[in-house]
Design a protein around this motif. Structure first.
Motif: not given
Length: 397
Positions: A323-328, A379-384
C-alpha cells in the motif's frame, strides 16, 4: 560485534505543506463531521496490520490516530522495559530521534517573529569561531532547510570519545558546537540538499546566543509548555535507565536477540537534532496546534509550513501489503518536509537510529487527521505503518 552507524543516524523525514499552502479554518470538532474510512476504525485494515506486525515481534510501541483532535484509534504493543517486564502504554515516553528537529525549528520561528533572528542572517551574526568562508556564507535559511553543506555531527571524528566525557547539557551543547566549528561543509551553502544534524545543533546554539538561555530551558518554556505538552522533555541517560515510564530501545544483535540500546548510549542528554522524549498524545497535540496556527503569530505558521526547496520525487514507501503511496511533490520546508499525496498536502517528520528508536508524525491539514507512531524497536516497520495510514486517509478523505 560489527560496527554500526551512530545511534543518532536518522531513518528519514517526510511530509509538509506546499509553497502556497492556505491553512484551513479552525472549525471545532463539534462543528464539523468526522467521516472515518472503515479501514482506520478499530478492527479495520490498519488495526489488523499493526496487530500482525506486533504479533510477529516486528513492532513494539504506541500509535495514535486522531481526527480533529478526537481519538480514532489508540494502540500500544510490546515492552517498554523487557528486563523489568514493563509494557508500553499510551503514557509511555519514547525517544523521538530526529522528530525533535520540529521543536528546534519552532523555537527559531518564535524568535524570528520577535525579530531576534533573521532567516537571511549569516551564521557569523550569532556564533563566533567559524572560518569566514562559513560564517559569511551559511545562513539561518540554509540551516533550517538542510542546504548548509554541513552533515552529521554525530559522525565527525572524535565525537564518540567526546560525548563520553560530557556530563551536563551545557557541556553537550558546547562540545557539539565546537566539533562543528572544526568541520568542513560538504558543499557550498545553497548548492545542494543534505540532511544535516549539524545544522540543527547550530540552530540550537543560535537560540542560546540570542536569548541568553540554555537551549533546553528555552524549548521547555517556549515550546513544550506553550503547546501544553506536559509530558514532553529532554531526559538524561540515568533518567532513561531508571524511570519505568520511559521506553528502552531495542535492536537485534548478531544472534537475533533483542539488546537494550540504552546500555550503549554514551551521551548524557539529547540535543537540538534529536532525542527529546514524548508521548503519542503530546506529539499529536503539537502537530494539531502547529497547523492550526496556535503556536505562532498570524502569518508565521504558513511561513514555516511552506515549501522552500523542491526535492526529487520519492518512490512510494512499500508496506507489507503493498500500500505504498507515491508523493506527487516534495518540498523541504522550515522544519518538516511537504508532501502532496493523492491531491492532499501533508506535513510530517520521521527519525530513528539503528539502536532501536523509530518515530513518525504526520498531519493532514485539509482533513484534520493526525498520525503518530512511536516505536522502541529497530527496523523499517514504522514507515510502513505510517504509509498505510496515509494511504487510507488520502483515499477516504
Amino acid at each position: 560485534m560489527l560496527a554500526r552507524p551512530s545511534r543518532r543516524s536518522v531513518i528519514g523525514a517526510l511530509g509538509v505543506a506546499s509553497a502556497g499552502l492556505a491553512l484551513p479554518a479552525t472549525a471545532s470538532a463539534d462543528e464539523r463531521p468526522l467521516p472515518v474510512p472503515s479501514g482506520l476504525l478499530p478492527g479495520g485494515r490498519f488495526d489488523a496490520y499493526v496487530a500482525a506486525k506486533a504479533a510477529a515481534d516486528e513492532f513494539s510501541g504506541s500509535l495514535l490516530l486522531t481526527r480533529d483532535g478526537r481519538t480514532v484509534l489508540s494502540r500500544s504493543y510490546g515492552m517498554a522495559d523487557r528486563q523489568r517486564a514493563v509494557p508500553n502504554g499510551p503514557d509511555t515516553l519514547f525517544a523521538l530521534a530526529s522528530v525533535t528537529k520540529l521543536f528546534t525549528a519552532l523555537a527559531v520561528h518564535r524568535l524570528a517573529q520577535q525579530r531576534k533572528i533573521t532567516y537571511g542572517a549569516r551564521l557569523g551574526t550569532y556564533l563566533d569561531g567559524f572560518p569566514s568562508s562559513v560564517a559569511e556564507n551559511v545562513t539561518v535559511h540554509h540551516l533550517l532547510t538542510h542546504t548548509s553543506g554541513f552533515g552529521d555531527v554525530h559522525m565527525l571524528p572524535g565525537y564518540e570519545d567526546a560525548e563520553a566525557r560530557w556530563t551536563t547539557p551545557e557541556q553537550t551543547m558546547k562540545g557539539l558546537t565546537d566539533l562543528i566549528r572544526h568541520s568542513e561543509p560538504g558543499f557550498e551553502p545553497g548548492a545542494g540538499w543534505g540532511y544535516s544534524n549539524s545544522g540543527y545543533v547550530l540552530l540550537g546554539a543560535i537560540v542560546e546566543a540570542v536569548t541568553g538561555m540554555s537551549y533546553y530551558d528555552y524549548v521547555r518554556e517556549y515550546v513544550f509548555a506553550a503547546a501544553g505538552m506536559t509530558r514532553t522533555r529532554f531526559l538524561t541517560r540515568p533518567q532513561w535507565e531508571a524511570d519505568r515510564r520511559i521506553a528502552h530501545p531495542y535492536y537485534p544483535d548478531e544472534q537475533g536477540s533483542w539488546t537494550d540500546g540504552v546500555s550503549e548510549a554514551r551521551y548524557i542528554v539529547g540535543d537540538p537534532a534529536g532525542d527529546a522524549f514524548t508521548t503519542c498524545a503530546d506529539l499529536d497535540r503539537f502537530g494539531r496546534l502547529l497547523w492550526r496556527g496556535k503556536l505562532l503569530d498570524p502569518g508565521w505558521t504558513p511561513l514555516m509550513l511552506s515549501g522552500k526547496v523542491p526535492l526529487p520525487p520519492a518512490p512510494s514507501a512499500p508496506t507489507g501489503d503493498g500500500t505504498g503511496v507515491p508523493a506527487q511533490a516534495l518540498f523541504q520546508c522550515y522544519g518538516p518536509v511537504g508532501a502532496l499525496v493523492s491531491g492532499q498536502w501533508t506535513f510530517s517528520h520521521g527519525g530513528g537510529s539503528t539502536l532501536g528508536v523509530s518515530t513518525s508524525v504526520e498531519v493532514f491539514p485539509e482533513t484534520g487527521w493526525g498520525v503518530v507512531v512511536l516505536s522502541n524497536h529497530a527496523g523499517a516497520v514504522v514507515p510502513d505503518i505510517a504509509s498505510l495510514a496515509r494511504k487510507l486517509i488520502t483515499a477516504g478523505r
